[in-house]
Design an enzyme around this catalytic site. Structure first.
Site, mmCIF file in Angstrom:
data_model
loop_
_atom_site.group_PDB
_atom_site.id
_atom_site.type_symbol
_atom_site.label_atom_id
_atom_site.label_comp_id
_atom_site.label_asym_id
_atom_site.label_seq_id
_atom_site.Cartn_x
_atom_site.Cartn_y
_atom_site.Cartn_z
ATOM 1 N N CYS A 98 0.612 -1.269 0.222
ATOM 2 C CA CYS A 98 0.368 0.149 0.346
ATOM 3 C C CYS A 98 0.533 1.480 0.237
ATOM 4 C CB CYS A 98 -1.247 0.176 1.056
ATOM 5 S SG CYS A 98 -2.206 -1.669 1.510
ATOM 6 N N HIS A 147 -1.938 6.275 2.011
ATOM 7 C CA HIS A 147 -1.444 5.145 2.737
ATOM 8 C C HIS A 147 -1.515 6.147 4.930
ATOM 9 C CE1 HIS A 147 -1.554 1.153 4.726
ATOM 10 N NE2 HIS A 147 0.146 1.425 5.506
#
Length: 537
Positions: free
Chosen positions: A75, A129
């Site tokens: 991510c 993120h």
């Protein structure tokens, strides 16, 4: 009486006063839709079972990219790369436990650049993120935190799953202490509850984005950059029951290639750490057929739930009269193994983890409803949106605008797409180096098993510090081949530790490493890969 000279002067002043608004009106809005952990498991990508009418419709009206690739299949590094327009080698982000601004305090992000060029920028859900939200720099308007009359979203709706989560964490904490706080004590991997869409976070965040859209659209002086980030189908796969009911469980196709590649790197795959921390998932060994089918069912239900939210968002865009003034782009940060190669999760350098769904619609594109096989990368999105909006391109960008493909999707394009991932077999599930605490948990035996395989394959090349801390897998996808070169990150000009080559013409599922069989091709592609690595230094 107004003289002609005074009239002309007044008229010119009025024109100049209106120019900023005219310029703003000419710039397109941007609807920027991110989906976490979504592989191309969609109807528009040929899935025989995925129920995704909203994305199918958008693809039929715009351009769908058959071969789009992330720069790292985890991510934070992937999103940092996309949002800065630079590769992981430049951001320095290779795992989830360091923030973008720690390493790149001055980089101008995509929405930050749009703000500097007269846009209002807002987000709902997951774009950067967690921890990299960058409010105040990348975003100029805050979406409402709540919606009147709507309860805050929940992680689990069912009491038994809430209880399971709490008991699992307590059990893990009692057994492993502080290590449990690093993600060991998590509830069930999935949930099917007869609840409304807004009960869970993605439905709730869609409503927040809609409220923001209405406010931003009311300000005619500025175009907007509205980012909507969907958490699903990231674990945990919690979706309303009606989306589970869209599927006949018995007809769900399972992974056809569930073994590791023949002759592949022993460090190329991991032990599905991210899934195994969930309650009810075996801590070692393969998953049985029944559980595997349930998990894929949960994944598909989550995808359909997200697709429905996208449909709601696009319907409101239409109702607000904004569709013809708005560029719409949908992308995922990386793919996901659903038992493919025996793995459940992202975090590899193979096609399943690095290939992502991506589609775009613009008011002025010349081709609609087509697909392109051109090799594109997520790092290309930043320059593409800048060009489409008619704003300058920052000098730091490392991607290539794919605007020409919107008018001619079959033209000659990039010769390669690049990704990378540090040794996934000997990293935690967030790509960070193994901690002492993790070795003392149930991951210890799994890590030992993987180590034995690597030592057997690598022989004298085995060095714990190298393989755990410094080994990077660099991968390059060309029209026909995937090359994976495992190198010491500290000395990238040194000979690779191991090399993999997969021929997609003969072996689209990457089941057999043919690097030794075709040394000339391997060497030629390795030189091309090294040129890219040196360029990114």
């Amino acid at each position: 009486m107004i003289t002609s000279h005074r009239f002309s002067l007044c008229f010119l002043l009025l024109v100049f006063a209106l120019l900023p608004n005219v310029a703003a009106a000419e710039k397109p809005n941007i609807l920027f839709i991110a989906i976490d952990d979504l592989r191309p498991e969609l109807g528009c990508y040929g899935s025989p079972i995925a129920v995704t009418p909203s994305m199918n419709k958008l693809a039929s009206q715009g351009l769908l990219f058959n071969r789009a690739y992330c720069q790292q299949a985890i991510c934070r590094p992937s999103r940092a790369s996309l949002m800065t327009g630079t590769r992981p080698e430049t951001t320095g982000l290779f795992h989830n436990y360091v923030s973008l601004r720690e390493l790149q305090p001055d980089v101008v992000t995509l929405p930050q650049h749009f703000i500097a060029n007269g846009y209002e920028a807002a987000y709902s859900g997951k774009i950067f993120h967690r921890g990299d939200d960058d409010q105040g720099r990348s975003w100029s308007y805050a979406c409402p935190k709540s919606i009147k009359g709507i309860k805050k979203p929940v992680g689990y709706a069912l009491p038994e799953n809430i209880k399971s989560r709490n008991e699992n964490f307590k059990k893990m904490f009692e057994k492993y202490g502080e290590a449990a706080k690093r993600g060991l004590g998590i509830g069930p991997a999935y949930e099917s509850a007869d609840v409304s869409d807004e009960t869970y976070v993605d439905g709730h965040n869609t409503l927040r984005a809609i409220e923001a859209m209405k406010v931003l659209a009311a300000d005619k002086s500025k175009p907007f950059f509205l980012a909507m980030g969907y958490k699903l189908p990231h674990l945990n796969w919690v979706a309303p029951k009606k989306y589970w009911d869209m599927y006949d469980r018995a007809k769900i196709p399972m992974a056809t290639e569930s073994e590791s590649p023949d002759g592949g790197a022993a460090m190329g795959l991991h032990a599905s750490f991210e899934l195994r921390v969930r309650a009810g998932i075996p801590k070692e060994g393969p998953l049985d057929e029944e559980l595997s089918r349930t998990l894929k069912h949960a994944y598909l239900a989550s995808v359909s739930y997200v697709d429905a939210q996208i449909g709601i968002l696009l319907d409101v865009l239409e109702e607000q009269g904004l569709r013809d003034d708005t560029i719409i782009i949908i992308w995922s940060d990386h793919g996901w193994h659903l038992g493919d190669m025996g793995v459940w999760g992202k975090a590899t350098n193979y096609e399943i983890a690095t290939r992502v769904p991506m589609m775009i619609w613009t008011p002025d594109m010349q081709v609609r409803g087509q697909k392109t096989d051109a090799l594109v990368e997520l790092v290309d999105i930043y320059p593409t949106l800048c060009e489409l909006a008619g704003i300058s391109l920052p000098k730091h960008l490392e991607g290539k605008s794919f605007v020409p493909l919107l008018d001619d999707p079959t033209q000659k394009w990039k010769d390669a797409a690049f990704s990378q991932y540090p040794n996934p077999a000997l990293r935690e599930w967030a790509a960070n180096p193994l901690s002492v605490g993790m070795r003392e948990t149930f991951f210890g035996p799994l890590i030992n098993q993987v180590e034995k395989k690597i030592i057997k394959q690598q022989g004298d090349k085995w060095n714990r510090e190298l393989f755990e801390e410094h080994l990077m897998g660099y991968t390059m996808r060309t029209d026909r081949y995937r090359l994976v070169s495992w190198r010491d990150y500290r000395d990238r000009d040194a000979e690779p530790v191991f090399v993999e080559l997969y021929d997609h013409e003969a072996d689209p599922h990457e089941t057999s490493n043919v690097a030794d069989k075709y040394p000339e091709i391997t060497n030629r592609l390795s030189e091309r890969l090294m040129a890219q690595i040196r360029k990114s230094k």
